[in-house]
Scaffold this motif. Structure first.
Motif, PDB file in Angstrom:
ATOM      1  N   LEU A 203      82.419  37.164 145.658  1.00  0.00           N
ATOM      2  CA  LEU A 203      81.271  37.410 144.779  1.00  0.00           C
ATOM      3  C   LEU A 203      80.017  36.654 145.204  1.00  0.00           C
ATOM      4  CD1 LEU A 203      82.912  37.617 141.241  1.00  0.00           C
ATOM      5  CD2 LEU A 203      82.190  39.471 142.750  1.00  0.00           C
ATOM      6  N   TYR A 204      80.177  35.621 146.005  1.00  0.00           N
ATOM      7  CA  TYR A 204      78.973  34.897 146.446  1.00  0.00           C
ATOM      8  C   TYR A 204      78.076  35.799 147.289  1.00  0.00           C
ATOM      9  CZ  TYR A 204      80.023  34.254 151.395  1.00  0.00           C
ATOM     10  OH  TYR A 204      80.247  34.472 152.729  1.00  0.00           O
TER      11      TYR A 204
ATOM     12  N   VAL B 241      88.069  26.545 145.515  1.00  0.00           N
ATOM     13  CA  VAL B 241      87.270  25.672 144.650  1.00  0.00           C
ATOM     14  C   VAL B 241      87.829  24.245 144.539  1.00  0.00           C
ATOM     15  CG1 VAL B 241      86.442  25.359 142.271  1.00  0.00           C
ATOM     16  CG2 VAL B 241      86.263  27.597 143.373  1.00  0.00           C
TER      17      VAL B 241
ATOM     18  N   ALA C 141      90.040  32.591 140.990  1.00  0.00           N
ATOM     19  CA  ALA C 141      89.389  31.824 142.065  1.00  0.00           C
ATOM     20  C   ALA C 141      88.349  30.866 141.494  1.00  0.00           C
ATOM     21  CB  ALA C 141      88.741  32.785 143.062  1.00  0.00           C
ATOM     22  N   CYS C 142      87.622  31.324 140.487  1.00  0.00           N
ATOM     23  CA  CYS C 142      86.500  30.547 139.939  1.00  0.00           C
ATOM     24  C   CYS C 142      86.936  29.560 138.861  1.00  0.00           C
ATOM     25  CB  CYS C 142      85.470  31.521 139.365  1.00  0.00           C
ATOM     26  SG  CYS C 142      83.791  30.872 139.354  1.00  0.00           S
TER      27      CYS C 142
ATOM     28  N   VAL D 230      83.137  33.105 135.260  1.00  0.00           N
ATOM     29  CA  VAL D 230      82.826  33.389 136.667  1.00  0.00           C
ATOM     30  C   VAL D 230      81.358  33.031 136.897  1.00  0.00           C
ATOM     31  CG1 VAL D 230      82.501  35.284 138.329  1.00  0.00           C
ATOM     32  CG2 VAL D 230      84.616  35.129 136.998  1.00  0.00           C
ATOM     33  N   LYS D 231      81.083  32.363 138.005  1.00  0.00           N
ATOM     34  CA  LYS D 231      79.744  31.790 138.208  1.00  0.00           C
ATOM     35  C   LYS D 231      78.803  32.642 139.072  1.00  0.00           C
ATOM     36  CE  LYS D 231      81.283  27.892 136.299  1.00  0.00           C
ATOM     37  NZ  LYS D 231      81.712  28.008 134.904  1.00  0.00           N
ATOM     38  N   HIS D 232      79.285  33.732 139.591  1.00  0.00           N
ATOM     39  CA  HIS D 232      78.388  34.645 140.319  1.00  0.00           C
ATOM     40  C   HIS D 232      78.323  36.000 139.600  1.00  0.00           C
ATOM     41  CE1 HIS D 232      78.253  32.062 144.007  1.00  0.00           C
ATOM     42  NE2 HIS D 232      77.109  32.708 144.203  1.00  0.00           N
TER      43      HIS D 232
ATOM     44  N   CYS E 256      79.485  27.330 146.882  1.00  0.00           N
ATOM     45  CA  CYS E 256      80.825  27.934 146.791  1.00  0.00           C
ATOM     46  C   CYS E 256      80.855  29.320 147.442  1.00  0.00           C
ATOM     47  CB  CYS E 256      81.250  28.030 145.330  1.00  0.00           C
ATOM     48  SG  CYS E 256      82.951  28.621 145.138  1.00  0.00           S
ATOM     49  N   ARG E 257      81.861  29.503 148.309  1.00  0.00           N
ATOM     50  CA  ARG E 257      82.108  30.810 148.934  1.00  0.00           C
ATOM     51  C   ARG E 257      83.600  31.126 148.821  1.00  0.00           C
ATOM     52  NH1 ARG E 257      78.216  30.593 154.174  1.00  0.00           N
ATOM     53  NH2 ARG E 257      79.389  32.443 154.694  1.00  0.00           N
ATOM     54  N   ALA E 258      84.197  30.645 147.721  1.00  0.00           N
ATOM     55  CA  ALA E 258      85.650  30.761 147.576  1.00  0.00           C
ATOM     56  C   ALA E 258      86.109  32.185 147.303  1.00  0.00           C
ATOM     57  CB  ALA E 258      86.142  29.832 146.469  1.00  0.00           C
ATOM     58  N   CYS E 259      85.238  33.025 146.765  1.00  0.00           N
ATOM     59  CA  CYS E 259      85.587  34.440 146.614  1.00  0.00           C
ATOM     60  C   CYS E 259      84.393  35.268 147.056  1.00  0.00           C
ATOM     61  CB  CYS E 259      86.032  34.770 145.188  1.00  0.00           C
ATOM     62  SG  CYS E 259      84.686  35.124 144.036  1.00  0.00           S
TER      63      CYS E 259
ATOM     64  N   THR F  21      74.867  30.740 142.743  1.00  0.00           N
ATOM     65  CA  THR F  21      75.818  30.257 141.737  1.00  0.00           C
ATOM     66  C   THR F  21      75.039  29.922 140.466  1.00  0.00           C
ATOM     67  OG1 THR F  21      77.105  29.213 143.497  1.00  0.00           O
ATOM     68  CG2 THR F  21      77.577  28.499 141.241  1.00  0.00           C
TER      69      THR F  21
ATOM     70  N   TRP G 119      86.271  25.638 138.457  1.00  0.00           N
ATOM     71  CA  TRP G 119      84.934  25.136 138.060  1.00  0.00           C
ATOM     72  C   TRP G 119      84.883  24.970 136.552  1.00  0.00           C
ATOM     73  CZ3 TRP G 119      82.821  23.010 141.876  1.00  0.00           C
ATOM     74  CH2 TRP G 119      82.647  23.614 143.124  1.00  0.00           C
TER      75      TRP G 119
HETATM   76  S1  SF4 Z   1      82.392  33.546 141.682  1.00  0.00           S
HETATM   77 FE1  SF4 Z   1      83.124  31.437 141.520  1.00  0.00          FE
HETATM   78  S2  SF4 Z   1      84.761  31.238 143.071  1.00  0.00           S
HETATM   79 FE2  SF4 Z   1      83.571  33.093 143.554  1.00  0.00          FE
HETATM   80  S3  SF4 Z   1      82.047  32.346 145.042  1.00  0.00           S
HETATM   81 FE3  SF4 Z   1      81.119  32.274 142.993  1.00  0.00          FE
HETATM   82  S4  SF4 Z   1      81.425  30.188 142.274  1.00  0.00           S
HETATM   83 FE4  SF4 Z   1      82.836  30.521 143.997  1.00  0.00          FE
END
Ligand code: SF4
Length: 218
Positions: free
Chosen positions: A39-40, A14, A127-128, A103-105, A34-37, A46, A131
């Motif tokens: 969950l995307y 992120v 990870a999130c 957490v955004k996802h 975002c594809r940092a974890c 997001t 943000w």
């Molecule tokens: S949960 Fe957060 S860190 Fe993970 S992909 Fe979604 S926005 Fe990115």
């Protein structure tokens, strides 16, 4: 694409996505990709925070739910509607409130045809987190309220117990006044009408303490 981190993401972390001179609008746009974890891959999109760019109050929940995941907006499902009602009862103008999540996802598990909420783990939360930290730094709320144990423990430390400490204000570098209460979804899960009414009353009581803080002069 190969995984790039222990959290199973396959995109940059992120901090690398946050614009050099961020605004809420530009950060929200950056978070869309975002594809940092991992969950995307599970959520539809997001779900970034929403509200005034300089909201006096910031409410931080755990993660978007099923309705929010599909709509792309936070707190628009049943828990969000209950939250709106509680804010109105507490005398807090919804227009001054910025709502977001740790957490955004949406993290979920299948159960039949339904998508059942699954609690994010500490790696996903970490990870999130940039943000959320960016949102807090930009919005600069006067009062920050954690909704539920996941948000409270992520922001106030693992020792914080919502059941014991809800409604109290704790010293924190996050905002001038910081507190925690339950997540409105927990009120919806109350086993019967009586306990639901009791939980709603306690939730409004906690929000009234926030309203009282807002009435104080800075
Ligand atoms: S949960 Fe957060 S860190 Fe993970 S992909 Fe979604 S926005 Fe990115």
């Amino acid at each position: 694409m190969a995984e790039r981190g222990p959290d199973g993401g396959d995109g940059p972390p992120v901090p690398e996505l946050i614009p050099d001179r961020p605004s809420i609008a530009s950060v929200r746009t950056a978070a869309k990709g975002c594809r940092a974890c991992h969950l995307y891959k599970r959520g539809t999109q997001t779900v970034f925070g929403e509200g005034p760019a300089r909201g006096q109050v910031m409410l931080v929940g755990e993660q978007p739910g099923d309705v929010e995941d599909l709509a792309g907006h936070p707190f628009v499902g049943p828990a969000g509607k209950l939250l709106d009602k509680a804010l109105a009862e507490a005398g807090i103008d919804r227009a001054i409130v910025y709502v977001t999540n740790v957490v955004k996802h949406f993290k979920w598990e299948p159960r039949g045809k339904r998508r059942i909420h699954a609690k994010p783990n500490s790696v996903e939360i970490a990870a999130c987190r940039p943000w959320l930290e960016t949102e807090i730094a930009l919005v600069k709320p006067r009062v920050l309220v954690c909704l539920g144990a996941t948000a409270a423990q992520a922001l106030l430390g693992r020792a914080f117990k919502v059941t014991r400490q809800r409604g109290t204000f704790v010293p924190s570098p996050l905002a001038p006044r910081v507190t925690a209460t339950v997540h409105p979804s927990s009120i919806l899960r109350a086993p019967d009408d009586d306990s639901r009414r009791t939980e709603m009353r306690l939730f409004v009581r906690d929000l009234k303490r926030v309203a009282a803080e807002l009435r104080k002069r800075e």
